[in-house]
Design a protein around this motif. Structure first.
Motif, PDB file in Angstrom:
ATOM      1  N   GLN A   1       4.384  10.692  13.571  1.00 40.10           N
ATOM      2  CA  GLN A   1       5.585  10.300  12.822  1.00 40.10           C
ATOM      3  C   GLN A   1       6.173  11.495  12.076  1.00 40.10           C
ATOM      4  O   GLN A   1       7.393  11.651  12.014  1.00 40.10           O
ATOM      5  CB  GLN A   1       5.270   9.174  11.831  1.00 40.10           C
ATOM      6  CG  GLN A   1       5.106   7.830  12.507  1.00 40.10           C
ATOM      7  CD  GLN A   1       5.190   6.694  11.517  1.00 40.10           C
ATOM      8  OE1 GLN A   1       6.169   6.594  10.772  1.00 40.10           O
ATOM      9  NE2 GLN A   1       4.182   5.845  11.505  1.00 40.10           N
ATOM     10  N   ASP A   2       5.306  12.341  11.515  1.00 42.23           N
ATOM     11  CA  ASP A   2       5.787  13.530  10.815  1.00 42.23           C
ATOM     12  C   ASP A   2       6.461  14.497  11.785  1.00 42.23           C
ATOM     13  O   ASP A   2       7.504  15.077  11.472  1.00 42.23           O
ATOM     14  CB  ASP A   2       4.637  14.239  10.099  1.00 42.23           C
ATOM     15  CG  ASP A   2       4.073  13.425   8.940  1.00 42.23           C
ATOM     16  OD1 ASP A   2       4.759  12.507   8.444  1.00 42.23           O
ATOM     17  OD2 ASP A   2       2.925  13.712   8.542  1.00 42.23           O
ATOM     18  N   VAL A   3       5.878  14.659  12.959  1.00 43.01           N
ATOM     19  CA  VAL A   3       6.465  15.544  13.973  1.00 43.01           C
ATOM     20  C   VAL A   3       7.825  15.008  14.412  1.00 43.01           C
ATOM     21  O   VAL A   3       8.803  15.752  14.514  1.00 43.01           O
ATOM     22  CB  VAL A   3       5.521  15.713  15.180  1.00 43.01           C
ATOM     23  CG1 VAL A   3       6.187  16.495  16.295  1.00 43.01           C
ATOM     24  CG2 VAL A   3       4.221  16.374  14.758  1.00 43.01           C
ATOM     25  N   ALA A   4       7.903  13.707  14.656  1.00 41.76           N
ATOM     26  CA  ALA A   4       9.164  13.097  15.080  1.00 41.76           C
ATOM     27  C   ALA A   4      10.223  13.201  13.986  1.00 41.76           C
ATOM     28  O   ALA A   4      11.403  13.432  14.273  1.00 41.76           O
ATOM     29  CB  ALA A   4       8.938  11.635  15.481  1.00 41.76           C
ATOM     30  N   GLN A   5       9.822  13.060  12.728  1.00 35.25           N
ATOM     31  CA  GLN A   5      10.778  13.197  11.626  1.00 35.25           C
ATOM     32  C   GLN A   5      11.276  14.634  11.524  1.00 35.25           C
ATOM     33  O   GLN A   5      12.461  14.880  11.290  1.00 35.25           O
ATOM     34  CB  GLN A   5      10.151  12.747  10.301  1.00 35.25           C
ATOM     35  CG  GLN A   5      11.100  12.769   9.135  1.00 35.25           C
ATOM     36  CD  GLN A   5      12.245  11.768   9.234  1.00 35.25           C
ATOM     37  OE1 GLN A   5      12.177  10.788   9.981  1.00 35.25           O
ATOM     38  NE2 GLN A   5      13.311  11.990   8.493  1.00 35.25           N
ATOM     39  N   ALA A   6      10.389  15.604  11.724  1.00 34.92           N
ATOM     40  CA  ALA A   6      10.808  17.012  11.737  1.00 34.92           C
ATOM     41  C   ALA A   6      11.783  17.253  12.890  1.00 34.92           C
ATOM     42  O   ALA A   6      12.757  18.008  12.742  1.00 34.92           O
ATOM     43  CB  ALA A   6       9.593  17.921  11.864  1.00 34.92           C
ATOM     44  N   ASN A   7      11.548  16.602  14.021  1.00 32.98           N
ATOM     45  CA  ASN A   7      12.457  16.666  15.173  1.00 32.98           C
ATOM     46  C   ASN A   7      13.845  16.161  14.769  1.00 32.98           C
ATOM     47  O   ASN A   7      14.868  16.799  15.051  1.00 32.98           O
ATOM     48  CB  ASN A   7      11.882  15.827  16.302  1.00 32.98           C
ATOM     49  CG  ASN A   7      12.632  15.854  17.609  1.00 32.98           C
ATOM     50  OD1 ASN A   7      12.070  15.516  18.640  1.00 32.98           O
ATOM     51  ND2 ASN A   7      13.888  16.227  17.641  1.00 32.98           N
ATOM     52  N   LEU A   8      13.886  15.043  14.063  1.00 29.34           N
ATOM     53  CA  LEU A   8      15.156  14.470  13.612  1.00 29.34           C
ATOM     54  C   LEU A   8      15.880  15.413  12.644  1.00 29.34           C
ATOM     55  O   LEU A   8      17.087  15.621  12.758  1.00 29.34           O
ATOM     56  CB  LEU A   8      14.922  13.112  12.955  1.00 29.34           C
ATOM     57  CG  LEU A   8      16.145  12.438  12.354  1.00 29.34           C
ATOM     58  CD1 LEU A   8      17.182  12.115  13.431  1.00 29.34           C
ATOM     59  CD2 LEU A   8      15.760  11.179  11.600  1.00 29.34           C
ATOM     60  N   LEU A   9      15.140  15.997  11.710  1.00 26.99           N
ATOM     61  CA  LEU A   9      15.756  16.926  10.758  1.00 26.99           C
ATOM     62  C   LEU A   9      16.363  18.127  11.485  1.00 26.99           C
ATOM     63  O   LEU A   9      17.486  18.545  11.173  1.00 26.99           O
ATOM     64  CB  LEU A   9      14.730  17.392   9.721  1.00 26.99           C
ATOM     65  CG  LEU A   9      14.243  16.334   8.739  1.00 26.99           C
ATOM     66  CD1 LEU A   9      13.105  16.873   7.884  1.00 26.99           C
ATOM     67  CD2 LEU A   9      15.381  15.817   7.873  1.00 26.99           C
ATOM     68  N   CYS A  10      15.645  18.661  12.450  1.00 27.77           N
ATOM     69  CA  CYS A  10      16.189  19.781  13.240  1.00 27.77           C
ATOM     70  C   CYS A  10      17.455  19.342  13.977  1.00 27.77           C
ATOM     71  O   CYS A  10      18.450  20.079  14.002  1.00 27.77           O
ATOM     72  CB  CYS A  10      15.155  20.306  14.225  1.00 27.77           C
ATOM     73  SG  CYS A  10      13.831  21.254  13.462  1.00 27.77           S
ATOM     74  N   ASP A  11      17.427  18.153  14.566  1.00 28.68           N
ATOM     75  CA  ASP A  11      18.615  17.633  15.254  1.00 28.68           C
ATOM     76  C   ASP A  11      19.793  17.525  14.281  1.00 28.68           C
ATOM     77  O   ASP A  11      20.907  17.946  14.585  1.00 28.68           O
ATOM     78  CB  ASP A  11      18.334  16.260  15.870  1.00 28.68           C
ATOM     79  CG  ASP A  11      17.453  16.306  17.100  1.00 28.68           C
ATOM     80  OD1 ASP A  11      17.132  17.419  17.585  1.00 28.68           O
ATOM     81  OD2 ASP A  11      17.065  15.222  17.581  1.00 28.68           O
ATOM     82  N   ASP A  12      19.526  16.954  13.108  1.00 29.40           N
ATOM     83  CA  ASP A  12      20.583  16.771  12.105  1.00 29.40           C
ATOM     84  C   ASP A  12      21.163  18.106  11.633  1.00 29.40           C
ATOM     85  O   ASP A  12      22.352  18.205  11.355  1.00 29.40           O
ATOM     86  CB  ASP A  12      20.060  15.994  10.896  1.00 29.40           C
ATOM     87  CG  ASP A  12      19.856  14.517  11.185  1.00 29.40           C
ATOM     88  OD1 ASP A  12      20.300  14.031  12.255  1.00 29.40           O
ATOM     89  OD2 ASP A  12      19.224  13.838  10.342  1.00 29.40           O
ATOM     90  N   TRP A  13      20.316  19.118  11.522  1.00 32.89           N
ATOM     91  CA  TRP A  13      20.760  20.430  11.054  1.00 32.89           C
ATOM     92  C   TRP A  13      21.279  21.311  12.181  1.00 32.89           C
ATOM     93  O   TRP A  13      21.776  22.415  11.942  1.00 32.89           O
ATOM     94  CB  TRP A  13      19.629  21.140  10.321  1.00 32.89           C
ATOM     95  CG  TRP A  13      19.200  20.459   9.046  1.00 32.89           C
ATOM     96  CD1 TRP A  13      19.956  19.663   8.234  1.00 32.89           C
ATOM     97  CD2 TRP A  13      17.911  20.514   8.448  1.00 32.89           C
ATOM     98  NE1 TRP A  13      19.214  19.218   7.165  1.00 32.89           N
ATOM     99  CE2 TRP A  13      17.948  19.729   7.269  1.00 32.89           C
ATOM    100  CE3 TRP A  13      16.721  21.143   8.780  1.00 32.89           C
ATOM    101  CZ2 TRP A  13      16.854  19.575   6.434  1.00 32.89           C
ATOM    102  CZ3 TRP A  13      15.627  20.986   7.941  1.00 32.89           C
ATOM    103  CH2 TRP A  13      15.708  20.212   6.787  1.00 32.89           C
ATOM    104  N   GLY A  14      21.155  20.834  13.426  1.00 32.74           N
ATOM    105  CA  GLY A  14      21.648  21.593  14.573  1.00 32.74           C
ATOM    106  C   GLY A  14      20.815  22.823  14.891  1.00 32.74           C
ATOM    107  O   GLY A  14      21.354  23.829  15.344  1.00 32.74           O
ATOM    108  N   ILE A  15      19.506  22.730  14.633  1.00 33.59           N
ATOM    109  CA  ILE A  15      18.631  23.861  14.931  1.00 33.59           C
ATOM    110  C   ILE A  15      17.594  23.474  15.978  1.00 33.59           C
ATOM    111  O   ILE A  15      17.195  22.315  16.081  1.00 33.59           O
ATOM    112  CB  ILE A  15      17.958  24.434  13.661  1.00 33.59           C
ATOM    113  CG1 ILE A  15      17.180  23.366  12.904  1.00 33.59           C
ATOM    114  CG2 ILE A  15      18.999  25.062  12.752  1.00 33.59           C
ATOM    115  CD1 ILE A  15      16.439  23.884  11.678  1.00 33.59           C
TER     116      ILE A  15
END
Length: 126
Positions: A92-106
Motif C-alpha cells: 500500500q505504501d509503494v502504491a501510494q508513492a506511485n500515486l504521488l509520483c503520478d500526481d507530481w508528474g515525475i
C-alpha cells in the motif's frame, strides 16, 4: 501475466538475487514476499486494465484503503525502485508513492533511484 501483470517478475528477481534492494547494495529483499504479485492482487488490486483491444490486460488498477486512494499500477519497476530499493515492504505504501509520483508528474523509477542514493549517501556520511 493477466493475473499479476509485470509484478510476477518481483518474485523471480527476488529469488535469483536481482531485485533492486537498498540502492542496489543487495539483490534480494527480506520483505520481498510482501511485494509479490499474488500479495498485491489480494491486498490492493480491484480490476485489470489493458491496452485497447488487448486480449490479456496486464495492467492493474489498485485501491489503497489506508490512504483512501486509487492508482493505476504499480508495475514491477515501481515496486522495485519505490519498494525494495528503499527498504519499503508494504504494497500500500509503494502504491501510494506511485500515486504521488503520478500526481507530481515525475517518473517512479528515477524518483526511487534518487531517493535510494540520498538515503545511502546519508547513511555513509554518518
Amino acid at each position: 501475466m493477466q493475473d499479476y501483470g509485470t509484478t510476477i517478475v518481483v518474485s523471480w528477481c527476488d529469488e535469483v538475487g536481482a531485485l533492486p534492494t537498498r540502492n542496489f547494495s543487495a539483490g534480494s529483499f527480506e520483505g520481498g514476499k510482501t511485494l509479490y504479485g499474488p500479495v498485491m492482487r489480494e491486498q490492493i488490486v480491484i480490476t485489470d486494465k489493458g491496452c485497447f483491444g488487448c486480449p490479456s490486460p496486464c495492467g492493474k488498477y489498485s485501491r489503497m484503503k489506508r490512504y483512501n486512494s486509487n492508482v493505476e499500477g504499480p508495475e514491477y519497476e515501481t515496486i522495485g525502485m519505490l519498494g525494495s530499493n528503499l527498504g519499503i515492504s508494504d504494497i500500500q505504501d509503494v502504491a501510494q508513492a506511485n500515486l504521488l509520483c503520478d500526481d507530481w508528474g515525475i517518473d517512479t523509477i528515477s524518483t526511487g533511484a534518487c531517493i535510494s542514493w540520498a538515503m545511502d549517501a546519508t547513511k555513509k556520511a554518518s
